[in-house]
Design a protein around this motif. Structure first.
Motif, PDB file in Angstrom:
ATOM      1  N   PRO A 281      -5.475   4.709  -5.902  1.00  0.00           N
ATOM      2  CA  PRO A 281      -6.453   4.664  -4.475  1.00  0.00           C
ATOM      3  C   PRO A 281      -7.608   4.068  -5.014  1.00  0.00           C
ATOM      4  CG  PRO A 281      -5.965   7.036  -5.027  1.00  0.00           C
ATOM      5  CD  PRO A 281      -4.977   6.048  -5.955  1.00  0.00           C
ATOM      6  N   GLY A 282      -8.287   3.164  -4.351  1.00  0.00           N
ATOM      7  CA  GLY A 282      -9.610   2.938  -4.795  1.00  0.00           C
ATOM      8  C   GLY A 282      -9.680   1.601  -5.778  1.00  0.00           C
ATOM      9  N   ARG A 283      -8.332   1.128  -6.170  1.00  0.00           N
ATOM     10  CA  ARG A 283      -8.087   0.156  -7.044  1.00  0.00           C
ATOM     11  C   ARG A 283      -7.080  -0.863  -6.536  1.00  0.00           C
ATOM     12  NH1 ARG A 283      -8.882  -0.908 -12.778  1.00  0.00           N
ATOM     13  NH2 ARG A 283      -6.987  -1.986 -13.549  1.00  0.00           N
ATOM     14  N   LEU A 284      -7.257  -2.187  -6.828  1.00  0.00           N
ATOM     15  CA  LEU A 284      -6.080  -3.159  -6.654  1.00  0.00           C
ATOM     16  C   LEU A 284      -5.661  -3.659  -7.679  1.00  0.00           C
ATOM     17  CD1 LEU A 284      -5.555  -3.961  -3.466  1.00  0.00           C
ATOM     18  CD2 LEU A 284      -6.924  -6.016  -3.951  1.00  0.00           C
ATOM     19  N   ASN A 285      -4.433  -3.390  -8.035  1.00  0.00           N
ATOM     20  CA  ASN A 285      -3.564  -3.717  -9.099  1.00  0.00           C
ATOM     21  C   ASN A 285      -2.980  -5.142  -8.713  1.00  0.00           C
ATOM     22  OD1 ASN A 285      -4.714  -2.307 -11.043  1.00  0.00           O
ATOM     23  ND2 ASN A 285      -2.880  -0.735 -10.780  1.00  0.00           N
ATOM     24  N   GLN A 286      -2.656  -6.176  -9.564  1.00  0.00           N
ATOM     25  CA  GLN A 286      -2.017  -7.303  -9.206  1.00  0.00           C
ATOM     26  C   GLN A 286      -0.752  -7.650 -10.234  1.00  0.00           C
ATOM     27  OE1 GLN A 286      -4.331 -11.021  -8.677  1.00  0.00           O
ATOM     28  NE2 GLN A 286      -2.913 -11.814 -10.385  1.00  0.00           N
TER      29      GLN A 286
ATOM     30  N   ILE B 121       0.888  -1.252   0.139  1.00  0.00           N
ATOM     31  CA  ILE B 121       0.087  -0.201  -0.064  1.00  0.00           C
ATOM     32  C   ILE B 121       0.822   1.149  -0.035  1.00  0.00           C
ATOM     33  CG2 ILE B 121      -1.790   1.174   1.112  1.00  0.00           C
ATOM     34  CD1 ILE B 121      -2.244  -1.637   2.589  1.00  0.00           C
ATOM     35  N   GLY B 122       0.677   2.190  -1.013  1.00  0.00           N
ATOM     36  CA  GLY B 122       1.461   3.154  -0.976  1.00  0.00           C
ATOM     37  C   GLY B 122       0.796   4.393  -0.187  1.00  0.00           C
ATOM     38  N   HIS B 123       1.661   5.176   0.514  1.00  0.00           N
ATOM     39  CA  HIS B 123       1.248   6.218   1.368  1.00  0.00           C
ATOM     40  C   HIS B 123       2.449   7.361   0.911  1.00  0.00           C
ATOM     41  CE1 HIS B 123      -0.920   3.691   4.285  1.00  0.00           C
ATOM     42  NE2 HIS B 123       0.066   2.924   3.919  1.00  0.00           N
TER      43      HIS B 123
ATOM     44  N   ARG C   7       2.514 -13.134  -5.498  1.00  0.00           N
ATOM     45  CA  ARG C   7       1.579 -12.299  -6.077  1.00  0.00           C
ATOM     46  C   ARG C   7       1.520 -11.142  -5.243  1.00  0.00           C
ATOM     47  NH1 ARG C   7      -3.090 -14.991  -4.961  1.00  0.00           N
ATOM     48  NH2 ARG C   7      -3.712 -15.549  -6.893  1.00  0.00           N
ATOM     49  N   MET C   8       1.728  -9.872  -5.906  1.00  0.00           N
ATOM     50  CA  MET C   8       1.735  -8.473  -5.064  1.00  0.00           C
ATOM     51  C   MET C   8       0.338  -7.831  -5.562  1.00  0.00           C
ATOM     52  SD  MET C   8       4.641  -8.139  -3.662  1.00  0.00           S
ATOM     53  CE  MET C   8       4.519  -6.762  -3.019  1.00  0.00           C
ATOM     54  N   MET C   9      -0.241  -7.556  -4.388  1.00  0.00           N
ATOM     55  CA  MET C   9      -1.374  -6.793  -4.678  1.00  0.00           C
ATOM     56  C   MET C   9      -1.143  -5.328  -4.173  1.00  0.00           C
ATOM     57  SD  MET C   9      -3.421  -9.359  -5.511  1.00  0.00           S
ATOM     58  CE  MET C   9      -5.067  -8.402  -5.621  1.00  0.00           C
ATOM     59  N   ILE C  10      -1.455  -4.482  -5.288  1.00  0.00           N
ATOM     60  CA  ILE C  10      -0.742  -2.965  -5.156  1.00  0.00           C
ATOM     61  C   ILE C  10      -1.804  -1.998  -5.072  1.00  0.00           C
ATOM     62  CG2 ILE C  10       0.908  -1.342  -5.936  1.00  0.00           C
ATOM     63  CD1 ILE C  10       2.416  -4.026  -6.971  1.00  0.00           C
ATOM     64  N   THR C  11      -1.819  -1.306  -4.045  1.00  0.00           N
ATOM     65  CA  THR C  11      -2.835  -0.205  -4.005  1.00  0.00           C
ATOM     66  C   THR C  11      -2.177   1.245  -3.263  1.00  0.00           C
ATOM     67  OG1 THR C  11      -5.187   0.332  -3.482  1.00  0.00           O
ATOM     68  CG2 THR C  11      -4.044  -0.860  -1.877  1.00  0.00           C
TER      69      THR C  11
ATOM     70  N   GLN D  74      -2.971   4.419  -0.629  1.00  0.00           N
ATOM     71  CA  GLN D  74      -4.004   5.043   0.536  1.00  0.00           C
ATOM     72  C   GLN D  74      -4.308   6.541   0.163  1.00  0.00           C
ATOM     73  OE1 GLN D  74      -2.896   6.924   3.567  1.00  0.00           O
ATOM     74  NE2 GLN D  74      -5.040   6.779   4.444  1.00  0.00           N
ATOM     75  N   ASP D  75      -3.552   7.223  -0.552  1.00  0.00           N
ATOM     76  CA  ASP D  75      -3.780   8.723  -0.976  1.00  0.00           C
ATOM     77  C   ASP D  75      -3.592   8.969  -2.403  1.00  0.00           C
ATOM     78  OD1 ASP D  75      -0.888   8.732   1.039  1.00  0.00           O
ATOM     79  OD2 ASP D  75      -0.943   8.260  -0.840  1.00  0.00           O
ATOM     80  N   VAL D  76      -2.484   9.286  -2.894  1.00  0.00           N
ATOM     81  CA  VAL D  76      -2.451   9.679  -4.213  1.00  0.00           C
ATOM     82  C   VAL D  76      -1.878   8.386  -5.097  1.00  0.00           C
ATOM     83  CG1 VAL D  76      -2.310  12.204  -3.566  1.00  0.00           C
ATOM     84  CG2 VAL D  76      -0.068  10.578  -3.792  1.00  0.00           C
ATOM     85  N   LEU D  77      -1.647   8.667  -6.350  1.00  0.00           N
ATOM     86  CA  LEU D  77      -1.234   7.785  -7.255  1.00  0.00           C
ATOM     87  C   LEU D  77       0.343   7.578  -6.607  1.00  0.00           C
ATOM     88  CD1 LEU D  77      -2.383   8.868 -10.687  1.00  0.00           C
ATOM     89  CD2 LEU D  77      -3.185   7.036  -9.364  1.00  0.00           C
ATOM     90  N   HIS D  78       0.865   6.218  -6.645  1.00  0.00           N
ATOM     91  CA  HIS D  78       2.154   5.957  -6.598  1.00  0.00           C
ATOM     92  C   HIS D  78       2.419   4.749  -7.545  1.00  0.00           C
ATOM     93  CE1 HIS D  78       2.708   7.897  -2.575  1.00  0.00           C
ATOM     94  NE2 HIS D  78       1.329   7.488  -2.556  1.00  0.00           N
ATOM     95  N   SER D  79       3.761   4.039  -7.600  1.00  0.00           N
ATOM     96  CA  SER D  79       3.985   3.053  -8.444  1.00  0.00           C
ATOM     97  C   SER D  79       5.022   2.197  -7.992  1.00  0.00           C
ATOM     98  CB  SER D  79       4.359   3.496 -10.004  1.00  0.00           C
ATOM     99  OG  SER D  79       4.519   2.331 -10.671  1.00  0.00           O
ATOM    100  N   TRP D  80       4.597   0.770  -7.656  1.00  0.00           N
ATOM    101  CA  TRP D  80       5.760   0.055  -7.031  1.00  0.00           C
ATOM    102  C   TRP D  80       6.508  -0.582  -8.271  1.00  0.00           C
ATOM    103  CZ3 TRP D  80       6.913  -5.076  -6.472  1.00  0.00           C
ATOM    104  CH2 TRP D  80       7.539  -5.443  -5.136  1.00  0.00           C
ATOM    105  N   ALA D  81       7.927  -0.259  -8.235  1.00  0.00           N
ATOM    106  CA  ALA D  81       8.661  -0.826  -9.382  1.00  0.00           C
ATOM    107  C   ALA D  81       9.905  -1.416  -8.783  1.00  0.00           C
ATOM    108  CB  ALA D  81       8.912   0.549 -10.164  1.00  0.00           C
ATOM    109  N   VAL D  82      10.356  -2.531  -9.382  1.00  0.00           N
ATOM    110  CA  VAL D  82      11.639  -3.080  -9.055  1.00  0.00           C
ATOM    111  C   VAL D  82      12.186  -3.660 -10.189  1.00  0.00           C
ATOM    112  CG1 VAL D  82      12.892  -4.893  -7.890  1.00  0.00           C
ATOM    113  CG2 VAL D  82      10.760  -4.061  -6.934  1.00  0.00           C
ATOM    114  N   PRO D  83      13.243  -2.780 -10.723  1.00  0.00           N
ATOM    115  CA  PRO D  83      13.616  -2.895 -12.181  1.00  0.00           C
ATOM    116  C   PRO D  83      14.068  -4.292 -12.662  1.00  0.00           C
ATOM    117  CG  PRO D  83      14.359  -0.995 -11.552  1.00  0.00           C
ATOM    118  CD  PRO D  83      13.888  -1.550 -10.427  1.00  0.00           C
TER     119      PRO D  83
END
Lengths: 111, 227
Positions: B176-181, B100-102, B151-155, B157-166
């Protein structure tokens, strides 16, 4: 103190010839093909500009041909390596058990 | 992690990233040859003595430079689509983690085998120990097993973030409000770094991601399974 990373040769600033599989091989054969095609055309026609065009075209075609041929063999090699790695892993894990791949193979051949 | 002034891709730690690197090399060779041709055409344009600009009826050339780019695009599109569908293959993950991104840290939840939840903040420069990486190291790493589909579920809590591991070839938006997998299988142990990849405010550059990949046997002995 970490050692400085050595700069590899990058053609046109972005194609890393040293670290890209098949790139060096393709570029070298492409250069040879370019020289042969361009110089050969000049010997027959004595037209400089057209021979340069033929040379450039030869470079592109020979490089592309070598590239696809080498990458196809590289992909085949990777698949064979992966199969060998999986078989070695299976052999180590299951040696001496009823799942031993060699035992299965010998059992089927003796039947 | 990337070394200083690195321009190319990092070494692959997952099969998908290996395929991406191979595709990248393939596309780059095609791009190099096109650039070479264009540079030659430019050189000819600058050095020509021809002055007649009223040229027409070059049907053969027009046919060639219509069909050839179409062929090139097909040569690039086919491997690209192959990898695209490969990333969506069903691989039965053995482990699920929520991220979860904050603003400006990540929260990780290991809820499969217990209720482990923790925050992951960047280590401030004053708290760095010798050997720690500035702007990359965190207080709590994400510990995961090697050679197990995760499996990573990514969402967010506030604004847009992006979970990246090159190095794993991963980049998934935290909305926010969406669960990406996203799913991945790491092939070698180690510590791998990533950074937030969607602008999210003042400290967007200071919310890194650190994965610590360890052998499955050691992972099973860890605190997740002790709960």
């Amino acid at each position: 103190v970490p050692e400085p990373v050595s700069e590899s040769l990058k053609l046109l600033g972005f194609l890393d010839v040293e670290n890209t599989p098949c790139a060096r091989h393709s570029i070298l054969y492409g250069s040879l093909g370019s020289v042969v095609a361009g110089f050969g055309h000049f010997l027959f026609t004595s037209r400089i500009r057209r021979s340069c065009d033929v040379g450039v075209g030869g470079f592109i075609l020979v490089t592309l041909g070598c590239w696809f041929h080498c990458r196809y063999n590289y992909a085949k090699q990777r698949i064979q390596e992966r199969i060998a790695r999986e078989e070695i892993k299976k052999k180590i894990l299951y040696e001496g058990t009823h799942l031993d791949p060699e035992r299965k193979h010998n059992g089927s051949s003796s039947n | 992690m990337a070394h200083a002034a690195q321009v190319g891709l990092q070494d692959a730690t997952s099969p998908i990233m290996e395929e991406l690197i191979i595709f990248h090399d393939h596309a780059l060779m095609i791009i190099f040859l096109i650039c070479f041709l264009v540079l030659y055409a430019l050189f000819l344009t600058l050095t020509t003595k021809l002055t007649n600009t009223n040229i027409s009826d070059a049907q053969e050339m027009e046919t060639i430079w219509t069909i050839l780019p179409a062929i090139i695009l097909v040569l690039i599109a086919l491997p690209s689509l192959r990898i695209l569908y490969m990333t969506d293959e069903i691989n039965d993950p053995s482990f699920t983690i929520k991220s979860i991104g904050h603003q400006w840290y990540w929260t990780y939840e290991y809820t499969d085998y217990g209720g482990l939840i923790f925050n992951s903040y960047m280590l401030p420069p004053l708290f760095l120990e010798p050997g720690d990486l500035r702007l990359l190291d965190v207080d709590n790493r994400v510990v995961l097993p090697v050679e197990a589909p995760v499996r990573m579920m990514i969402t967010s809590q506030d604004v847009l973030h992006s979970w990246a591991v090159p190095t794993l070839g991963l980049k998934t938006d935290a909305i926010p409000g969406r669960l990406n997998q996203t799913t991945f299988t790491a092939t070698r142990p180690g510590v791998y770094y990533g950074q937030c990849s969607e602008i999210c405010g003042a400290n967007h550059s200071f919310m890194p991601i650190v994965l610590e990949l360890i052998p499955l046997k050691i992972f099973e002995m860890g605190p997740v399974f002790a709960l």
